[in-house]
Design an enzyme around this catalytic site. Structure first.
Site, short mmCIF file in Angstrom:
data_model
loop_
_atom_site.label_atom_id
_atom_site.label_comp_id
_atom_site.label_asym_id
_atom_site.label_seq_id
_atom_site.Cartn_x
_atom_site.Cartn_y
_atom_site.Cartn_z
N HIS A 24 0.81 -1.23 0.00
CA HIS A 24 0.00 0.00 0.00
C HIS A 24 0.85 1.29 0.00
O HIS A 24 0.73 2.15 0.86
CB HIS A 24 -1.11 0.02 1.05
CG HIS A 24 -0.74 -0.19 2.50
ND1 HIS A 24 0.29 0.46 3.12
CD2 HIS A 24 -1.33 -0.96 3.45
CE1 HIS A 24 0.33 0.10 4.38
NE2 HIS A 24 -0.62 -0.76 4.60
N HIS A 78 -6.26 -8.66 13.98
CA HIS A 78 -6.20 -7.42 13.20
C HIS A 78 -6.95 -7.66 11.89
O HIS A 78 -6.70 -8.65 11.20
CB HIS A 78 -4.73 -7.08 12.96
CG HIS A 78 -4.49 -5.84 12.15
ND1 HIS A 78 -5.41 -4.83 12.02
CD2 HIS A 78 -3.40 -5.45 11.43
CE1 HIS A 78 -4.91 -3.88 11.25
NE2 HIS A 78 -3.69 -4.23 10.88
N GLU A 80 -6.94 -5.92 9.02
CA GLU A 80 -6.44 -5.46 7.72
C GLU A 80 -6.27 -6.67 6.79
O GLU A 80 -5.97 -7.79 7.21
CB GLU A 80 -5.11 -4.69 7.87
CG GLU A 80 -4.76 -3.97 6.57
CD GLU A 80 -3.66 -2.91 6.69
OE1 GLU A 80 -3.04 -2.78 7.76
OE2 GLU A 80 -3.43 -2.22 5.66
N ASP A 82 -4.15 -7.91 4.81
CA ASP A 82 -2.99 -8.81 4.73
C ASP A 82 -3.09 -9.94 5.76
O ASP A 82 -2.38 -10.94 5.65
CB ASP A 82 -1.65 -8.05 4.87
CG ASP A 82 -1.62 -7.07 6.02
OD1 ASP A 82 -2.67 -6.54 6.39
OD2 ASP A 82 -0.52 -6.80 6.53
N HIS A 144 -2.23 -1.76 14.56
CA HIS A 144 -2.02 -0.67 13.63
C HIS A 144 -3.32 0.03 13.24
O HIS A 144 -3.33 1.11 12.68
CB HIS A 144 -1.30 -1.29 12.41
CG HIS A 144 -1.33 -0.58 11.13
ND1 HIS A 144 -1.68 -1.16 9.95
CD2 HIS A 144 -1.03 0.71 10.85
CE1 HIS A 144 -1.59 -0.29 8.97
NE2 HIS A 144 -1.19 0.85 9.48
N ASP A 163 0.50 -6.64 13.99
CA ASP A 163 1.49 -5.78 13.31
C ASP A 163 2.63 -5.32 14.23
O ASP A 163 3.72 -4.97 13.76
CB ASP A 163 0.80 -4.53 12.74
CG ASP A 163 0.18 -4.78 11.38
OD1 ASP A 163 0.42 -5.85 10.79
OD2 ASP A 163 -0.55 -3.89 10.91
N TYR A 191 10.15 -0.55 9.03
CA TYR A 191 8.74 -0.95 9.24
C TYR A 191 8.05 0.04 10.17
O TYR A 191 6.95 0.53 9.87
CB TYR A 191 8.75 -2.36 9.85
CG TYR A 191 7.39 -2.93 10.17
CD1 TYR A 191 6.71 -3.70 9.25
CD2 TYR A 191 6.81 -2.74 11.42
CE1 TYR A 191 5.48 -4.26 9.55
CE2 TYR A 191 5.58 -3.28 11.74
CZ TYR A 191 4.92 -4.04 10.80
OH TYR A 191 3.70 -4.59 11.10
N HIS A 226 4.17 -10.19 10.89
CA HIS A 226 5.15 -10.03 9.79
C HIS A 226 6.54 -10.28 10.35
O HIS A 226 6.88 -9.82 11.44
CB HIS A 226 5.14 -8.60 9.23
CG HIS A 226 3.83 -8.17 8.65
ND1 HIS A 226 3.34 -8.65 7.46
CD2 HIS A 226 2.91 -7.27 9.09
CE1 HIS A 226 2.18 -8.08 7.19
NE2 HIS A 226 1.89 -7.23 8.17
FE1 FEO Z 1 -2.03 -3.43 9.49
FE2 FEO Z 1 -0.10 -6.13 8.58
O1 FEO Z 1 -1.63 -5.04 8.62
#
Ligand code: FEO
Length: 400
Positions: A24, A78, A80, A82, A144, A163, A191, A226
């Site tokens: 993104h 989370h 989001e 991903d 996040h 995140d 990051y 991640h």
């Molecule tokens: Fe805020 Fe890895 O998504």
């Protein structure tokens, strides 16, 4: 695809995305991972899922441990995409009637994202028994997204931090002890700077609350969504976050610029030379070969951000507008700003940059420096003066 054991009855079952380069709008030169975790207790629990397109990889890893239809529940830390993009597909594979637990805002966000998919969304309480293990839930809004939460297995001292404490790095290695700190620190900074910077106030409060609750001392393993799993010394990444949230500037300047016919570039070189000779660590970043997120990473710990733009059709250069829009969204604190640029006849570029840096709350020690047409060696006084002014201000503001 093989799972990786993290602790007794806890496995990494996520996906590795070696090819992603645009996350993104953020450059991910090393790809990323979408970490998901399986707890094979009495309640077989999947913690988070993966980006859409990686469903088969996730199911393949799970299948090496249990039949996916034996999973009794999913916890979504989370919402989001991903970590949730594959959720409808995964729920169809394991049983659409099975509950997906999330924070109250997580339920709202997942319901919004996956309307009509028939997910059985449930709001988590404070904790949940899985059999031998339990999960405790801690809301971590804005780490996040507003829906974000941590899940903690107290019996193992294992924190699922979505995140938080992550990094974008695709590799076959899964653990922090497979890398030197000098390797992972820049990745963690990159990051943090590009994902978490706007939320340093909330992160600071969360770290404080976690410290006060006594949870911090109980953490033995951190599993982010991640990058690496922190099992050797999870305190290191928590400590780094403690430093980063302060946004204390270093004795460092970033010069980010674009150029049409090399005049603004020449000005950037003069500024870099002079700042360097004044003892300021200086990063020279042409937008011709640096991405906005690389500038943001370098800018994060810098005291000064100096932006150069030519004038084109009465405006700043488009790449500079893009950079400023990005930096503005990150809400960087404690920055000194300065603008420069060459022009042919109207000269608005550098002035517009200066105004934007001011609107972003940066302290501006001097006026923008502009040169008409091609700057000559004999006319460089104002540029050298600006470098001196910036170096003096950095000296007052920086911690080292
Ligand atoms: Fe805020 Fe890895 O998504």
């Amino acid at each position: 695809m093989e799972p990786v054991k993290i602790a007794e009855n806890v496995y990494w079952v996520g996906a590795v995305d070696y090819d992603i380069r645009d996350f993104h709008g953020y450059l991910t030169p090393h790809g990323s991972t979408y970490n998901a975790f399986l707890i094979t207790d009495k309640e077989i629990t999947l913690v988070d899922t993966v980006r859409h397109g990686f469903e088969e990889e996730l199911l393949s890893r799970i299948s090496k441990i249990v039949d996916p239809t034996k999973i009794t529940r999913v916890v979504s830390n989370h919402a989001e995409m991903d970590h949730s993009g594959s959720l409808p597909g995964i729920m169809r594979a394991i049983g659409l009637e099975k509950p997906v637990y999330a924070s109250s805002l997580g339920v709202k966000n997942l319901a919004g994202q996956f309307q009509g998919e028939g997910l059985n969304l449930q709001t988590v309480g404070k904790d949940m028994s899985l059999g031998s293990y339990s999960l405790q839930f801690i809301e971590t809004r804005m780490i996040h997204w507003p829906d974000s939460m941590f899940s903690f297995i107290p019996e193992l001292g294992l924190l699922f931090s979505q995140d938080g404490f992550g990094m974008h790095y695709a590799s076959v290695e899964r653990f922090d002890d497979q890398f030197e700190e000098s390797f992972w620190r820049p990745l963690a900074l990159n990051y943090f700077a590009n994902i978490l910077t706007p939320y340093t106030v909330q992160i600071s409060k969360t770290l404080e609350a976690v410290k006060k609750s006594g949870l911090l001392e109980k953490i033995k393993i951190i599993c982010p969504d991640h990058g690496f799993i922190w099992r050797k010394d999870p305190g290191k990444i928590v400590e780094l976050y403690g430093e980063l949230v302060t946004q204390r500037p270093k004795k460092k300047a970033v010069i980010a610029f674009d150029t049409m016919w090399h005049s603004t570039e020449f000005m950037a070189r003069v500024l870099a030379d002079h700042l360097g000779s004044l003892g300021v660590e200086t990063k020279y970043l042409s937008l011709k070969n640096h991405h906005r997120s690389q500038v943001a990473t370098e800018a994060y710990e810098a005291a000064a951000i100096i932006v150069g733009s030519p004038t084109i059709n009465n405006q700043m250069f488009p790449s500079i507008a893009d950079l400023l829009c990005y930096l503005k969204s990150l809400k960087l604190k404690n920055k000194i700003g300065a603008a420069f640029g060459s022009y042919g006849w109207s000269g608005e570029g550098a002035k517009l940059v200066q105004a934007e840096l001011s609107a972003m709350g940066y302290a501006l020690p001097g006026s923008e420096v502009r040169y008409q047409w091609v700057p000559k060696e004999k006319d460089l006084g104002p540029l050298k003066d600006l470098a001196k002014l910036i170096a003096d201000e950095i000296g007052k503001a920086a911690v080292s």
